[in-house]
Scaffold this motif. Sequence first.
Motif, PDB file in Angstrom:
ATOM      1  N   HIS A 357       0.811  -1.217   0.000  1.00  0.00           N
ATOM      2  CA  HIS A 357       0.000   0.000   0.000  1.00  0.00           C
ATOM      3  C   HIS A 357       0.846   1.270   0.000  1.00  0.00           C
ATOM      4  O   HIS A 357       0.301   2.368  -0.196  1.00  0.00           O
ATOM      5  CB  HIS A 357      -0.928   0.005   1.210  1.00  0.00           C
ATOM      6  CG  HIS A 357      -2.039  -0.998   1.139  1.00  0.00           C
ATOM      7  ND1 HIS A 357      -3.221  -0.767   0.477  1.00  0.00           N
ATOM      8  CD2 HIS A 357      -2.141  -2.251   1.646  1.00  0.00           C
ATOM      9  CE1 HIS A 357      -4.015  -1.816   0.580  1.00  0.00           C
ATOM     10  NE2 HIS A 357      -3.386  -2.739   1.279  1.00  0.00           N
ATOM     11  N   GLN A 358       2.160   1.122   0.252  1.00  0.00           N
ATOM     12  CA  GLN A 358       3.028   2.298   0.378  1.00  0.00           C
ATOM     13  C   GLN A 358       2.441   3.288   1.390  1.00  0.00           C
ATOM     14  O   GLN A 358       2.447   4.510   1.195  1.00  0.00           O
ATOM     15  CB  GLN A 358       3.239   2.966  -0.980  1.00  0.00           C
ATOM     16  CG  GLN A 358       3.989   2.103  -1.989  1.00  0.00           C
ATOM     17  CD  GLN A 358       5.481   1.961  -1.643  1.00  0.00           C
ATOM     18  OE1 GLN A 358       6.251   2.905  -1.815  1.00  0.00           O
ATOM     19  NE2 GLN A 358       5.875   0.789  -1.169  1.00  0.00           N
ATOM     20  N   LEU A 359       1.978   2.709   2.505  1.00  0.00           N
ATOM     21  CA  LEU A 359       1.304   3.480   3.529  1.00  0.00           C
ATOM     22  C   LEU A 359       1.621   2.834   4.880  1.00  0.00           C
ATOM     23  O   LEU A 359       1.492   1.618   5.037  1.00  0.00           O
ATOM     24  CB  LEU A 359      -0.207   3.454   3.274  1.00  0.00           C
ATOM     25  CG  LEU A 359      -1.102   4.297   4.178  1.00  0.00           C
ATOM     26  CD1 LEU A 359      -0.881   5.787   3.913  1.00  0.00           C
ATOM     27  CD2 LEU A 359      -2.570   3.934   3.940  1.00  0.00           C
ATOM     28  N   PRO A 384       1.560   8.180   4.198  1.00  0.00           N
ATOM     29  CA  PRO A 384       2.103   7.739   2.902  1.00  0.00           C
ATOM     30  C   PRO A 384       3.615   7.871   2.925  1.00  0.00           C
ATOM     31  O   PRO A 384       4.162   8.869   3.411  1.00  0.00           O
ATOM     32  CB  PRO A 384       1.473   8.710   1.898  1.00  0.00           C
ATOM     33  CG  PRO A 384       0.285   9.305   2.613  1.00  0.00           C
ATOM     34  CD  PRO A 384       0.662   9.340   4.064  1.00  0.00           C
ATOM     35  N   HIS A 385       4.304   6.850   2.409  1.00  0.00           N
ATOM     36  CA  HIS A 385       5.765   6.877   2.489  1.00  0.00           C
ATOM     37  C   HIS A 385       6.322   5.958   1.403  1.00  0.00           C
ATOM     38  O   HIS A 385       5.968   4.784   1.353  1.00  0.00           O
ATOM     39  CB  HIS A 385       6.211   6.394   3.871  1.00  0.00           C
ATOM     40  CG  HIS A 385       7.682   6.493   4.115  1.00  0.00           C
ATOM     41  ND1 HIS A 385       8.367   7.694   4.142  1.00  0.00           N
ATOM     42  CD2 HIS A 385       8.619   5.527   4.370  1.00  0.00           C
ATOM     43  CE1 HIS A 385       9.641   7.468   4.401  1.00  0.00           C
ATOM     44  NE2 HIS A 385       9.823   6.172   4.532  1.00  0.00           N
TER      45      HIS A 385
END
Length: 409
Positions: A357-359, A384-385
């Motif tokens: 999820h890049q979260l 978010p990262h």
Amino acid sequence: MPRIREAAVTGLGMLTPAGTRPEDTWAALCRGRGLARHLPHLAGLPVEFGCAVPALDAHAELGRPLARRLDRFTHLAIAAARRAVGDAGLAPGSWNPDRVAVVLGVGSNSLTTYDREFGLLAQDRPTFVSPMALPRSLPNMVAAEVAIDLGVRGPVFSVSSACASGATALGIARDLVTSGTCDIALAGGSESALSRMAATCFAQMQALSRRAGDPAGACRPFDTRRDGLVLAEAAAVLVLERPDHAARRSAPVRALFRGFGSTADAHHPVAPHPEGSGARRAVLAALTDAVLTPSDIDHVNAHGTATPAGDAAEAQALLQVFDGDPPPVTASKSVLGHSMGAAAAVEAAVTVLTLEHQLIPPTANLIGQDPGRELDVVHTVPRPHPMATGLSSSFGFGGHNVVLVFTTP
């Protein structure tokens, strides 16, 4: 050039206090609110709350004869394994059963069975003790019953390294796959730590939070007001394959499991080394195994139990490894509680979802950290990262330290 030993994660099965699907757990983690509640069967004990898996009808899931024969922790394991196999696009008839492994972590045998059966002995009623009491409660049976259910005939065993058990199982399973011993491994952990005996034992050790008036706010990893862990139950199983095996069947790869580090403190039966030296060495061992450096890690899913000594030692270890500037950290137990032998497997699966999820989900109940041990703990809302790598750390009674590294495909 060191050889990279990586296994493809092609399937996830999770049952946690958030629900019976990975997406249920992910949604709850992103909401960032603890799931602990008062549990009627713990009434009258020093601590009466915990995190239970909702809505698992074992009779409907497994069939009444099987469900009656097995204990709760095995119900959870079989349900998680079936879901993981389905998520990977596999079926027992589609594989060579001699080339499939099951490796599951469990922290204890079933205290639920022993609560009941020892009660019968105490009443001088030995002939009423179930003939299935022993096989349903032996730690090895959680892996054996999964193998029986799915027809697996390769290496099958349980491992126990306390609260790091699920991570140990994953590391061993990865090595079975990357060594060529197996094509597929079903690995993870299962535990139901909500028996009256377990709750009493942990309470007597002063290990549990006593915030009876606010169960959802009881688990506070890395917070200065932390006062102990919250018991839970869960199961998580990951399907591991060699990348070439997954490619041959065109299986989507959710993540790559690349690093495994395991050390011992040799310090104390239940207390971590105060400087986190064993934890630090486990992180470094996992990075070496993954052929990565600390600067390559984008996120840490911390062990984070909310015990005063444990969180302090873990924070110290992370600060040492990352030269005072660790990447963003989250602690899933703040929401899900501590499921003992299953916790490390749950958190490995959550690390996979975080990379997908890049979260980064928030840590619940965090207000302030110990001076001099401040980490970049994500809290309040998801962050978010951009992430290519995630590290999941797990530690347990006896000084077990196990760290896993996952990367995006």
